[in-house]
Design an enzyme around this catalytic site. Structure first.
Site, mmCIF file in Angstrom:
data_model
loop_
_atom_site.group_PDB
_atom_site.id
_atom_site.type_symbol
_atom_site.label_atom_id
_atom_site.label_comp_id
_atom_site.label_asym_id
_atom_site.label_seq_id
_atom_site.Cartn_x
_atom_site.Cartn_y
_atom_site.Cartn_z
ATOM 1 N N HIS A 73 25.146 28.403 -36.910
ATOM 2 C CA HIS A 73 24.822 27.284 -37.805
ATOM 3 C C HIS A 73 23.639 26.471 -37.276
ATOM 4 O O HIS A 73 23.535 25.267 -37.549
ATOM 5 C CB HIS A 73 26.024 26.351 -37.995
ATOM 6 C CG HIS A 73 27.235 27.026 -38.566
ATOM 7 N ND1 HIS A 73 27.505 27.046 -39.909
ATOM 8 C CD2 HIS A 73 28.228 27.725 -37.967
ATOM 9 C CE1 HIS A 73 28.640 27.713 -40.126
ATOM 10 N NE2 HIS A 73 29.085 28.140 -38.958
ATOM 11 N N SER A 203 -5.431 26.961 -34.794
ATOM 12 C CA SER A 203 -5.808 25.884 -35.692
ATOM 13 C C SER A 203 -7.283 25.559 -35.548
ATOM 14 O O SER A 203 -7.832 25.567 -34.445
ATOM 15 C CB SER A 203 -4.971 24.631 -35.388
ATOM 16 O OG SER A 203 -5.424 23.536 -36.148
ATOM 17 N N LYS A 209 -3.600 24.937 -30.012
ATOM 18 C CA LYS A 209 -2.447 25.382 -30.782
ATOM 19 C C LYS A 209 -2.521 26.901 -30.992
ATOM 20 O O LYS A 209 -3.562 27.436 -31.346
ATOM 21 C CB LYS A 209 -2.407 24.673 -32.142
ATOM 22 C CG LYS A 209 -1.122 24.875 -32.930
ATOM 23 C CD LYS A 209 -1.118 23.950 -34.146
ATOM 24 C CE LYS A 209 0.212 23.984 -34.884
ATOM 25 N NZ LYS A 209 0.433 25.250 -35.578
ATOM 26 N N GLU A 216 4.665 36.461 -38.357
ATOM 27 C CA GLU A 216 4.414 36.024 -39.728
ATOM 28 C C GLU A 216 3.818 37.148 -40.581
ATOM 29 O O GLU A 216 4.094 37.242 -41.786
ATOM 30 C CB GLU A 216 3.486 34.809 -39.708
ATOM 31 C CG GLU A 216 4.145 33.583 -39.107
ATOM 32 C CD GLU A 216 3.174 32.474 -38.754
ATOM 33 O OE1 GLU A 216 3.639 31.389 -38.359
ATOM 34 O OE2 GLU A 216 1.940 32.686 -38.845
#
Length: 370
Positions: A73, A203, A209, A216
C-alpha cells in the site's frame, strides 16, 4: 513465364489464377502467413525476455545480502532483500515467456487448404493433407492443419490470445520499471535505494537533474502495446459469418507490439538494469528506522504489545528498539537478537509468545492439529 523464355503476360500459357494461385485464397493464405511471421518474431521477443530475466537473476544473486524495506500500500511493511525483489522480477519475466510459448504453439494450427470459407472448395485433397507438412519443412517449425478448417477460417481468437500475452508482458514490465523509478527517486527527497545509470541531462532548467529515462521509454512502449491489444480485441470480435476481414488491423497491431517490446526490452537490459547499483546504507537505514519491524516481535511479546509499540513510535518518532526497551518487554540482548541482520534475512518463528504456557502458546489455547 520468363524462366520458360515466354513473354510476360502470356497468361494463356501460365495463368496467375488458374496455375500459380491454384486452390489458393487470401482467406487461408493470409492468416497462415500472419501466423508464420508471428512465430518468427515471437522468437525474437522471447530471446529479449530471456536476456532481461538472466540479468535480473544475476542481480538477485549479487544483492541477496542487501536488506531493504518491503512496502505494501506504499507503506512500510516488513524487511526483504533487494536480491529477493530482483528474483521476483525475474520470475515474473520468466512467466511472460511461458505464456508467450503457449500462445505461440496455438498459432501453429493453420487453415491452409480451406480456400474461401473453409470447405476446401477447388483445393486438391492431397494439397490439404500435404501443405502443413511442407510448411513445417520450410520453416523448421511444426504446423498442423486444423481439425475444423471452417472454424479456423472464420474465428481469429488465437490472435486475441497472442496479443493478450503481449499485453500481459507489458503490464509486468510496467510494474517492474515503475518500481525501479520509485526506488531511484530522489536523490535527496525520495527513496534513493537504487542508482540507475545516468543516460542524459535531465533538465534544461534544473542543473544536475537526471531522470530515469530508460524506464520511462519502456513504460511508453508498453502503453502502445496495451492500446494495440484493444485494437486486436475489437477486430477479433468483429468477424461475421465465415470470415473475419479485420486481420490486417490485427497483424499491424501485433507486429508493432512485438517490435516495440523486443527493442524496449533490450534497451532496458543494456542501458538500465545492467548498470543498476544499490545504495546499501540507505536501504538498511530505512529498515532499522521502520515501525514495520515490530512485526518481528509478535511471536515473543504478542500482537497487542506490538501494536502499542507501533503507535508509540509513530507518535514520538522513537525506534522500535527504544520503545520496546522502555516498556521493559525485552532485554537489550533479546531485542538485538530478534532484530539482527541474520533474522531479517532469514525470518523464523521462535515459538515464544509473551504470556504463553509451556507449549509456547498463549494461555488457554491448544496447539493446532498437525
Amino acid at each position: 513465364l520468363e524462366l520458360r523464355g515466354e513473354a510476360k503476360g502470356r497468361y494463356d500459357i501460365i495463368s496467375p489464377n488458374n496455375h500459380a494461385n491454384m486452390a489458393q485464397s487470401t482467406n487461408d493464405s493470409f492468416p497462415t502467413g500472419i501466423k508464420v511471421c508471428l512465430s518468427k518474431k515471437g522468437d525474437d521477443f522471447l530471446a529479449a525476455l530471456d536476456r532481461l530475466a538472466a540479468e535480473l537473476e544475476k542481480k538477485a544473486v549479487a544483492y541477496r545480502g542487501i536488506l531493504k524495506m518491503g512496502r505494501t500500500h506504499l507503506q512500510d511493511a516488513v524487511p526483504i532483500t533487494l536480491g529477493q525483489e530482483m528474483g521476483a522480477y525475474a520470475s515474473a519475466v520468466r512467466r511472460c515467456m511461458k505464456r508467450t510459448r503457449i500462445v505461440q504453439r496455438a498459432i501453429h494450427t493453420i487453415n491452409m487448404g480451406g480456400t474461401a470459407v473453409g470447405t476446401g472448395l477447388n483445393a486438391e485433397p492431397a494439397y490439404i493433407k500435404a501443405v502443413a507438412r511442407r510448411l513445417s519443412e520450410i520453416t523448421g517449425e511444426t504446423y498442423r492443419t486444423s481439425q475444423n478448417i471452417i472454424d479456423a477460417t472464420n474465428n481469429t481468437d488465437a490472435f486475441a490470445d497472442f496479443s493478450s500475452a503481449l499485453k500481459n508482458a507489458a503490464l509486468v514490465l510496467i510494474k517492474l520499471s515503475n518500481d525501479f523509478r520509485l526506488m531511484a527517486s530522489g536523490p535527496r527527497c525520495g527513496l534513493n535505494e537504487l542508482h540507475l545509470p545516468m543516460r542524459q541531462p535531465g533538465s534544461s532548467i534544473m542543473p544536475g537533474k537526471v531522470n530515469p529515462v530508460i524506464a520511462e521509454v519502456l513504460d511508453q512502449a508498453c502503453y502502445q502495446v496495451i492500446a494495440g491489444d484493444l485494437a486486436v480485441t475489437l477486430a477479433v470480435e468483429n468477424g461475421q459469418f465465415e470470415l473475419n476481414v479485420m486481420e490486417p488491423a490485427m497483424s499491424q497491431a501485433m507486429f508493432e507490439s512485438l517490435h516495440l517490446l523486443t527493442h524496449a526490452l533490450d534497451t532496458l537490459h543494456t542501458r538500465c538494469v545492467d548498470g543498476i547499483t544499490a545504495n546499501e546504507e540507505i536501504c538498511r537505514d530505512f529498515v532499522m528506522n521502520s515501525i514495520g519491524i515490530v512485526t518481528y516481535l509478535n511471536d515473543v511479546i504478542g500482537h497487542h504489545n506490538g501494536d502499542l509499540i507501533g503507535k508509540e513510535c509513530a507518535r514520538t518518532g522513537k525506534s522500535v528498539r527504544e520503545v520496546a526497551l522502555e516498556k521493559g518487554l525485552l532485554t537489550e540482548d533479546e531485542i538485538d537478537a530478534i532484530l539482527s541482520t541474520e533474522n531479517f534475512l532469514k525470518p523464523t518463528y521462535s515459538g515464544k509468545v509473551y504470556g504463553a504456557d509451556e507449549k509456547g502458546l498463549p494461555d488457554g489455547l491448544t496447539p493446532p492439529a498437525k
